[in-house]
Design an enzyme around this catalytic site. Structure first.
Site, PDB file in Angstrom:
ATOM      1  N   LYS A  94       5.283  22.807  -0.098  1.00  0.00           N
ATOM      2  CA  LYS A  94       5.019  23.693  -1.252  1.00  0.00           C
ATOM      3  C   LYS A  94       6.292  23.965  -2.049  1.00  0.00           C
ATOM      4  CE  LYS A  94       0.826  25.868   0.513  1.00  0.00           C
ATOM      5  NZ  LYS A  94       0.808  25.494   1.950  1.00  0.00           N
TER       6      LYS A  94
HETATM    7  P1  BMP Z   1      -5.910  27.037   9.288  1.00  0.00           P
HETATM    8  O1  BMP Z   1      -7.088  26.041   9.218  1.00  0.00           O
HETATM    9  O2  BMP Z   1      -5.403  27.224  10.663  1.00  0.00           O
HETATM   10  O3  BMP Z   1      -6.223  28.324   8.585  1.00  0.00           O
HETATM   11  O4  BMP Z   1      -4.682  26.355   8.511  1.00  0.00           O
HETATM   12  C1  BMP Z   1      -4.710  26.066   7.142  1.00  0.00           C
HETATM   13  C2  BMP Z   1      -3.487  25.287   6.727  1.00  0.00           C
HETATM   14  O5  BMP Z   1      -3.618  24.959   5.336  1.00  0.00           O
HETATM   15  C3  BMP Z   1      -2.158  26.004   6.875  1.00  0.00           C
HETATM   16  O6  BMP Z   1      -1.182  25.056   7.270  1.00  0.00           O
HETATM   17  C4  BMP Z   1      -1.831  26.509   5.477  1.00  0.00           C
HETATM   18  O7  BMP Z   1      -0.447  26.500   5.219  1.00  0.00           O
HETATM   19  C5  BMP Z   1      -2.528  25.507   4.583  1.00  0.00           C
HETATM   20  N1  BMP Z   1      -3.064  26.045   3.300  1.00  0.00           N
HETATM   21  C6  BMP Z   1      -4.018  27.045   3.285  1.00  0.00           C
HETATM   22  O8  BMP Z   1      -4.457  27.539   4.313  1.00  0.00           O
HETATM   23  N2  BMP Z   1      -4.482  27.480   2.061  1.00  0.00           N
HETATM   24  C7  BMP Z   1      -4.065  26.982   0.877  1.00  0.00           C
HETATM   25  O9  BMP Z   1      -4.564  27.380  -0.171  1.00  0.00           O
HETATM   26  C8  BMP Z   1      -3.086  25.966   0.901  1.00  0.00           C
HETATM   27  C9  BMP Z   1      -2.609  25.502   2.120  1.00  0.00           C
HETATM   28  O10 BMP Z   1      -1.717  24.526   2.128  1.00  0.00           O
END
Ligand code: BMP
Length: 262
Positions: A94
């Site tokens: 990011k």
């Molecule tokens: P999780 O499924 O455990 O919530 O993880 C989501 C992943 O996607 C994390 O690595 C987070 O940084 C990324 N992410 C997100 O959750 N929302 C966004 O809008 C953008 C992301 O990159």
């Protein structure tokens, strides 16, 4: 022809960015539109996870700055697993600074991201210079590289507006040779050569206690028009991540096939 109703196999011919093309080929060949978010904190866990979920995924998304013992070997071994199982590496860095700083963050420092990551995520907040910088640095690295623009966020109360998202699409249009797609919650472009990645996907939860908001794979693919679902904790916290990945892969692929018939 609108992106949402065109099969991945046909969309390959519409890609300007070579990594987007490669990704669509992998998706078609492995029949998977699942990206696993490898949010673990040691090299050992990262490599073990990549080995287990590798056959089920098209992309492994990393946050290398959370790996306590990151070294050149971490990156090297991960690239080896990506080749073995035929998936791409997306470093979810990011980038959000001015172009010159981002160029150094991309190529240099502890992580030398441009040397191993096929794709990186980038915020457009600082304007077109950031895309120009990444593109120049990628050209210097002399490997096929692409970026994924953060067009929308999944977290509750985030400050991205509809105007910001559409302005990001305008910036993307100036760099189609380097932009592989978007991270978004909704369909932001109908161009078949661009790939929409969607995080905030879970089969069991609605959210966490820090603002994350989840939907299920069928909903994000059929209703929101996502191409590739991004799943972190739904898979990596499972007692059997390989099996969990297979479950998410099947759900996302069934949703994609359903969308094509709509
Ligand atoms: P999780 O499924 O455990 O919530 O993880 C989501 C992943 O996607 C994390 O690595 C987070 O940084 C990324 N992410 C997100 O959750 N929302 C966004 O809008 C953008 C992301 O990159």
């Amino acid at each position: 022809h609108s992106r949402r109703f065109m099969p991945f196999s046909k969309r390959v011919n519409h890609c300007v960015n070579p990594v987007a093309k490669k990704l669509l080929e992998i998706i078609e060949e492995k029949k998977t539109n699942l990206c696993v978010s490898a949010d673990v904190t040691t090299t050992k866990e990262l490599l073990e996870l990549a080995e287990k979920v590798g056959p089920e995924i098209c992309v492994l998304k990393t946050h290398m700055d959370i790996i306590k013992d990151f070294s050149g070997e971490t990156a090297c071994m991960l690239v080896g697993l990506a080749m073995k199982h035929n998936f791409l590496l997306l470093e979810d860095r990011k980038f959000a600074d001015i172009g010159n700083t981002v160029k150094m963050q991309y190529t240099s420092g502890k992580f030398f991201i441009s040397s191993w990551a096929d794709l990186v995520t980038v915020h457009t907040i600082s304007g077109p210079g950031v895309l120009q910088a990444l593109k120049e640095a990628a050209f210097d690295a002399n490997k096929p590289r692409g970026c994924v623009i953060i067009g929308e966020l999944s977290s509750a109360g985030n400050l991205i507006t509809a105007d910001y998202s559409s302005a990001s699409m305008v910036l993307a249009a100036e760099h189609f040779d380097f932009v592989s797609g978007f991270v978004s919650q909704n369909s932001l472009s109908s161009r078949p050569g661009l790939i929409h990645f969607t995080p905030g996907v879970s089969l069991g939860c609605n959210g966490d206690n820090l603002g994350q908001q989840y939907s299920d794979p069928d909903h994000v693919v059929t209703q929101r028009g996502s191409d590739v679902i991004i799943v972190g904790r739904g898979i990596i916290m499972d007692a059997n991540p390989g099996e969990a990945a297979r479950k998410y892969k099947e759900a996302a692929w069934a949703a994609y096939e359903k969308r094509l018939l709509a």
